[in-house]
Design a protein around this motif. Structure first.
Motif, PDB file in Angstrom:
ATOM      1  N   VAL A 948       0.837  -1.204   0.000  1.00 29.64           N
ATOM      2  CA  VAL A 948       0.000   0.000   0.000  1.00 29.64           C
ATOM      3  C   VAL A 948       0.877   1.261   0.000  1.00 29.64           C
ATOM      4  N   THR A 949       1.911   1.274   0.823  1.00 25.83           N
ATOM      5  CA  THR A 949       2.809   2.439   0.895  1.00 25.83           C
ATOM      6  C   THR A 949       3.422   2.738  -0.469  1.00 25.83           C
ATOM      7  N   GLU A 950       3.854   1.682  -1.158  1.00 26.07           N
ATOM      8  CA  GLU A 950       4.547   1.861  -2.430  1.00 26.07           C
ATOM      9  C   GLU A 950       3.611   2.119  -3.606  1.00 26.07           C
ATOM     10  N   ASN A 951       2.354   1.670  -3.517  1.00 26.61           N
ATOM     11  CA  ASN A 951       1.489   1.686  -4.705  1.00 26.61           C
ATOM     12  C   ASN A 951       0.279   2.606  -4.635  1.00 26.61           C
ATOM     13  N   LYS A 952      -0.041   3.111  -3.472  1.00 24.94           N
ATOM     14  CA  LYS A 952      -1.281   3.869  -3.321  1.00 24.94           C
ATOM     15  C   LYS A 952      -1.374   5.030  -4.319  1.00 24.94           C
ATOM     16  N   ALA A 953      -0.329   5.816  -4.429  1.00 27.54           N
ATOM     17  CA  ALA A 953      -0.353   6.986  -5.315  1.00 27.54           C
ATOM     18  C   ALA A 953      -0.492   6.563  -6.780  1.00 27.54           C
ATOM     19  N   HIS A 954       0.265   5.529  -7.189  1.00 28.27           N
ATOM     20  CA  HIS A 954       0.193   5.050  -8.585  1.00 28.27           C
ATOM     21  C   HIS A 954      -1.201   4.519  -8.909  1.00 28.27           C
ATOM     22  N   VAL A 955      -1.771   3.771  -7.979  1.00 31.68           N
ATOM     23  CA  VAL A 955      -3.087   3.172  -8.211  1.00 31.68           C
ATOM     24  C   VAL A 955      -4.151   4.258  -8.333  1.00 31.68           C
ATOM     25  N   LEU A 956      -4.108   5.241  -7.444  1.00 29.31           N
ATOM     26  CA  LEU A 956      -5.076   6.342  -7.502  1.00 29.31           C
ATOM     27  C   LEU A 956      -4.970   7.073  -8.837  1.00 29.31           C
ATOM     28  N   LYS A 957      -3.748   7.335  -9.263  1.00 31.59           N
ATOM     29  CA  LYS A 957      -3.528   8.043 -10.538  1.00 31.59           C
ATOM     30  C   LYS A 957      -4.072   7.226 -11.711  1.00 31.59           C
ATOM     31  N   TRP A 958      -3.771   5.908 -11.714  1.00 33.90           N
ATOM     32  CA  TRP A 958      -4.199   5.078 -12.847  1.00 33.90           C
ATOM     33  C   TRP A 958      -5.726   4.977 -12.918  1.00 33.90           C
ATOM     34  N   PHE A 959      -6.377   4.694 -11.795  1.00 32.59           N
ATOM     35  CA  PHE A 959      -7.841   4.581 -11.809  1.00 32.59           C
ATOM     36  C   PHE A 959      -8.486   5.911 -12.203  1.00 32.59           C
ATOM     37  N   THR A 960      -7.918   7.000 -11.740  1.00 29.49           N
ATOM     38  CA  THR A 960      -8.479   8.323 -12.060  1.00 29.49           C
ATOM     39  C   THR A 960      -8.388   8.584 -13.559  1.00 29.49           C
ATOM     40  N   GLU A 961      -7.234   8.299 -14.138  1.00 32.57           N
ATOM     41  CA  GLU A 961      -7.047   8.551 -15.570  1.00 32.57           C
ATOM     42  C   GLU A 961      -7.906   7.632 -16.428  1.00 32.57           C
ATOM     43  N   GLU A 962      -8.025   6.362 -16.021  1.00 32.14           N
ATOM     44  CA  GLU A 962      -8.759   5.393 -16.837  1.00 32.14           C
ATOM     45  C   GLU A 962     -10.272   5.483 -16.656  1.00 32.14           C
ATOM     46  N   SER A 963     -10.716   6.256 -15.670  1.00 31.84           N
ATOM     47  CA  SER A 963     -12.153   6.367 -15.414  1.00 31.84           C
ATOM     48  C   SER A 963     -12.809   7.421 -16.287  1.00 31.84           C
ATOM     49  N   THR A 964     -11.997   8.255 -16.900  1.00 33.44           N
ATOM     50  CA  THR A 964     -12.562   9.370 -17.681  1.00 33.44           C
ATOM     51  C   THR A 964     -12.888   8.944 -19.100  1.00 33.44           C
TER      52      THR A 964
END
Length: 964
Positions: A948-964
């Motif tokens: 979670v520490t290493e991936n939280k920011a990347h995951v949030l960014k990816w889901f945000t970009e792919e949701s649009t």
């Protein structure tokens, strides 16, 4: 063929005299009941119970010194046969206690001179004869030594007889014992099950001997290698029926101690292990059929039989038995096959030879109210248990460290048996989801263990119970499937047949199986494998874990490495093979199957795997091997491009594999998290169940890690976008939810479509669910919800609703007479978002009149699955650990799931510290069969924190970009 023991005329007369005295002594036992009951209450569970002035040892630190201090029986005596008489009382005494009385006549042979008789006995009150706990006599001309002392050892669960002189080598002796036990509701040994029918409370006396509970029923040599013949006699009420492993050969109505009873005598069993014994007294009814002169019966509560809930089980039992007879090339070894559905049963089912016991949900199928999933569960569990009639019962592992020989095998061939019974289901594909992917998650931990453990690692009853885990069942199934694939099914079956016929009625170790499979290989023309079956399979069974195979299509390089979910974890279990496997790789190049390739070392080069241009490589086709696959970035890109443009060019099993491998490789930091997430982009076009299920299970990890954080909103939006086309697809093909999809797995994927769509906020889903549930609430006698959809609809409606919806579900739960319907409602009530309702529900698990004991731990797990319920369940378990451990921790196979279920979401340093404190706080109580699960929970939590520490920011960014 195994050894056969013939009983001489003298032996027969001796047994007859002793057996005849059994009824008389049971009368005496029942008269002495009040006195014995007091002793039963006062009897300590540990240390020594003094029955013959034997001094009690001090309670300081314990070092084994005497033979009775060890958990394994001495090898000086071998049982030959038992005459067991049991009389369970189905009416309580004045102070509401239920008991059983009985006697045992045990014939055994001395194979090493000894002045000790040590057999298992636990929680039984034994009658004394001249101050001793048994009577000993010899057969033939020999004379039995006098008993000097006799005592019970609580710690190792033994009855010990110290003799004045030695038993003679080769001589047979008879031990006579009378006993009284508590017919408790603890789901172990000889126990009672209660249910209400037509407003009347009814009691069943039933049994569960596996793994170490036969000793709670009568004193015996309670180890799997101590096989014997059992002659059983049951005393019971005339309005009840008695069942055991063999056919009833005689019934006699008589009066004992003023009570009208019936005495049922059963045919002698085949030579078998104690853990396969079964004794049942009930007023159940049955349906029957005859298959090639074999009597097949399904038993259950009278109402269940009247409602035709046993019909489906009866219909599939015959074909499954027929399949196994052909597959094993060995006839069914018994004269009858009884299967019985019990209201209270801890395991899913138990393969008692000739009398298989089941939870009601595992055997009963209502043609109107049960779902497609219920039907599959009944089929696969029957197939699993009947597979054991040969593999496990006819031929049995020597000791519990090789439990996987029994359970892994049955977990593999259950798919073959079920496929024969229901050929349109394509059920063999589902082993990838239900077993291979499932066990990968456990076997990728540093705290995993090999399939075959060292004998000294498995001694105490709790250690034995701990063996009944995902490794034994699912990894066993996965590696045997792999073995069958590279040997081919005909060669595999040929070796099995030889193995079963050679060791019939005996015991084996895993190397015996390898020997017979090797013989099958050697006798098959043009059959070539790179090493012996021993050398190949020992690497899969004697070292834990599995490899990740990395293929570089730019160079043709192929490498293997021990796959660990947390690459920073330390593996402290040494391996004689240095964690290198002999890996059979089936693969294809740009859609064309290639010749199987064996990776026999850490690194190799296979020129054919070098590709260029638009060509691609896909390894481990149909997931036939027990390993994960990684590729170079270019090949990953080509595979993902193929999924996005023409996903059906890849088999549905391999579509599921690509997703599952990628997500787990990302968790192990072998590939990027964004690459794993990219495997889900094509899902908006996917309509098949197996790939969708694989994706949802992997995305569920993201839900568990992030549903308490800001990432969850973006994840919801993305998953809503991917699931909506599937939801609309099923809405269309079911004519707006009025029809049922025709395909077996399509029915499962419809459930996924509705469940995920509702939880992710797809428009119209919530209204649909609530309208169905409201209709049912308005008219409780007419449920408009299709059985397939009930799990999802009940859960979602209760989650969206309040106390009114919950209380309605509780009322329906208490009133239903169908076990599968009760199970659905029990799970759904844990879906509420109201904390006070969840806390009330947790308290219900402590009251067996509300939640049956067999369902208590799984109900707590259901609450823990709920994001609102998780902290409540964790607090509940910590506060009541002493009680839960006493009730379930010493032997319940499902107890370890409690720890796993509650800690699934743990992903913070605070939760890890709480877990460590929990371990420290309860060291004095212990963790029993959940000991390994607790270690794994701490390991998984540590890995989750880092991930979670290493991936939280990347995951949030990816889901945000792919949701649009």
């Amino acid at each position: 063929m195994g050894k056969v023991y013939y009983v001489s005329k003298n032996v027969g007369l001796g047994l007859l005299v002793l057996a005849a005295s059994a009824l008389a002594t049971i009368i005496a036992l029942s008269i002495a009941y009040d006195k014995e009951r007091a002793k039963n209450r006062d009897k300590p569970e540990d240390g020594v119970t003094d029955n013959s002035s034997m001094p009690t040892p001090p309670t300081t630190s314990f070092t084994p010194k005497e033979p009775w201090d060890y958990y394994r029986l001495p090898d000086s005596l071998v049982p030959v046969s038992y005459n067991v008489t049991l009389w369970p009382r189905l009416q309580p005494s004045a102070d509401n206690m239920y008991i059983f009385t009985g006697s045992s006549v045990m014939l055994f042979r001395c194979v090493k001179e000894t002045d000790l008789i040590i057999i298992h006995s636990n929680k039984l009150n034994l009658t004394t004869f001249n101050g001793h706990l048994a009577k000993l006599s010899a057969l033939g001309e020999a004379t039995a030594p006098a008993i000097q002392k006799s005592w019970l050892v609580g710690k190792t669960e033994y009855l010990v007889l110290q003799l004045r002189s030695r038993l003679s080598l080769g001589v047979s002796y008879v031990l006579y014992i009378e006993f009284l036990g508590n017919l408790a509701d603890d789901l172990q040994g000889f126990y009672r099950s209660e249910y209400i029918e037509d407003g009347v409370k009814k009691v069943v006396a039933t049994s569960q001997m596996q793994a170490t509970y036969a000793r709670k029923t009568f004193p015996c040599f309670d180890e799997p290698a101590m096989k014997a013949i059992f002659n059983v006699k049951m005393i019971h009420g005339r309005d009840t029926v008695a069942l055991s492993n063999g056919r009833a050969i005689d019934t006699e109505d008589t009066v004992i101690d003023g009570v009208n009873v019936r005495v049922t005598t059963f045919e002698a069993t085949k030579k078998m292990s104690t853990y396969l014994l079964a004794f049942i007294v009930s007023d159940f009814s049955y349906i029957q059929s005859t298959q090639n002169d074999l009597l097949v019966r399904i038993w259950a509560r009278r109402k269940a039989i009247d409602d035709k809930q046993g019909d489906y089980a009866l219909n599939v039992t015959g074909p499954i038995l027929q399949f196994y007879e052909q597959y094993y090339n060995a006839t069914y070894p018994l004269s009858k096959s009884d299967q019985i559905a019990l209201p209270d049963f801890d395991a899913g089912a138990m393969e008692n030879w000739g009398l298989v016991t089941y939870r009601e949900t595992a055997l009963l199928f209502d043609p109107i109210m049960s779902s497609n999933g219920n039907k599959e569960r009944v089929t696969t569990i029957i197939a699993h248990e009947l597979a054991h009639m040969w593999f496990g019962n006819l031929v049995t592992m020597q000791w519990w460290n090789d439990l996987w020989l029994n359970e892994g095998f049955a977990s593999y061939v259950e798919y073959l048996g079920a496929d024969y019974a229901e050929p349109t289901w394509n059920i063999k594909d589902q082993i990838v989801l239900y077993d291979v992917h499932k066990v990968f998650a456990v076997d990728a931990l540093a705290s995993s263990h090999p399939l075959s453990r060292r004998e000294e690692e498995v001694n105490e009853p709790a250690q034995i119970s701990e063996m009944f885990n995902t490794i034994s069942y699912s990894k066993g199934a996965a590696v045997l499937r792999m073995l069958s694939e590279f040997l081919t099914e005909p060669v595999f079956a040929k070796g099995l047949s030889s193995y079963l016929n050679t060791f019939a009625f005996g015991n084996t170790v895993y190397t015996d199986l390898w020997n017979h499979l090797q013989q099958a290989v050697d006798s098959t023309p043009d059959m070539h494998i790179p090493h012996t079956v021993h050398d190949i399979m020992n690497r899969w069974t004697l070292q834990m874990g599995f490899p990740v195979v990395t293929i570089d299509t730019r160079t043709g390089s192929v490498t293997q490495k021990h796959f660990l979910l947390d690459p920073d974890s330390v593996v402290d279990r040494p391996s004689q093979f240095n964690y290198i496997w002999f890996v059979p790789i089936k693969w294809m190049k740009t859609g064309v199957e290639q010749q199987q390739y064996w990776l026999l070392q850490k690194t190799d080069t296979h020129g054919s795997m070098r590709v260029s241009g638009g060509d691609w490589v896909l390894a481990n086709t149909n997931m036939s091997g027990y390993f994960r696959v990684n590729y170079d970035p270019d090949n990953w890109d080509r595979l993902l491009s193929l999924l996005n443009t023409n996903h059906q060019a890849v088999s549905l099993i391999n579509r599921a594999q690509i997703i599952d491998d990628a997500f787990n490789l990302a968790r192990a930091k072998i590939i990027s998290t964004t690459l794993a997430l990219r495997t889900t982009k094509y899902l908006s076009k996917e309509r098949d169940y197996i790939p969708w299920e694989s994706a949802l299970r992997n995305l569920n990890y993201y839900i568990l890690m992030f549903d308490r954080t800001e990432v969850y909103g973006a994840l919801q939006t993305y998953l809503k976008k991917q699931i909506q086309p599937l939801f609309e697809h099923f809405q269309m093909i079911t004519a707006n939810w009025t029809k049922v999809p025709t395909g077996h797995t399509d029915q499962y994927n419809q459930i996924n479509a509705i469940g995920i769509a509702c939880s992710m906020g797809v428009e119209g889903c919530r209204v649909l669910i609530q309208s169905w549930y409201r209709q049912w609430m308005r008219n409780p006698h007419h449920n408009p919800i299709h059985p397939n959809l009930k799990n999802t609809v009940y859960c979602s409606a209760i989650a969206f609703g309040g106390v009114e919806e919950w209380d309605f579900a509780w009322k329906m739960f208490k009133n239903t007479t169908l076990a599968s319907e009760a199970s659905r409602l029990r799970a759904a009530m844990a879906c509420t978002k109201a904390p006070w309702l969840l806390n009330r529900y947790l308290e219900y698990t402590l009251d067996p009149t509300k939640i049956r004991k067999q369902d208590a731990t799984s109900t707590i797990q259901y609450v823990a699955r709920n994001v609102v319920g998780m902290p409540l369940a964790w607090n509940f378990v910590r506060a009541r650990w002493d009680y839960l451990f006493q009730q379930y921790g010493r032997g319940s196979f499902s107890f370890s799931n409690l720890v796993n279920g509650i800690t699934n979401r743990f992903s913070t340093e605070f939760e890890l510290q709480e877990l460590k404190k929990f371990k420290q706080d309860h060291l004095n109580v212990g963790f029993g069969s959940a000991t390994l699960a607790l270690e794994q929970a701490m390991e998984k939590t540590t890995a989750n924190i880092k991930w979670v520490t290493e991936n939280k920011a990347h995951v949030l960014k990816w889901f945000t970009e792919e949701s649009t």
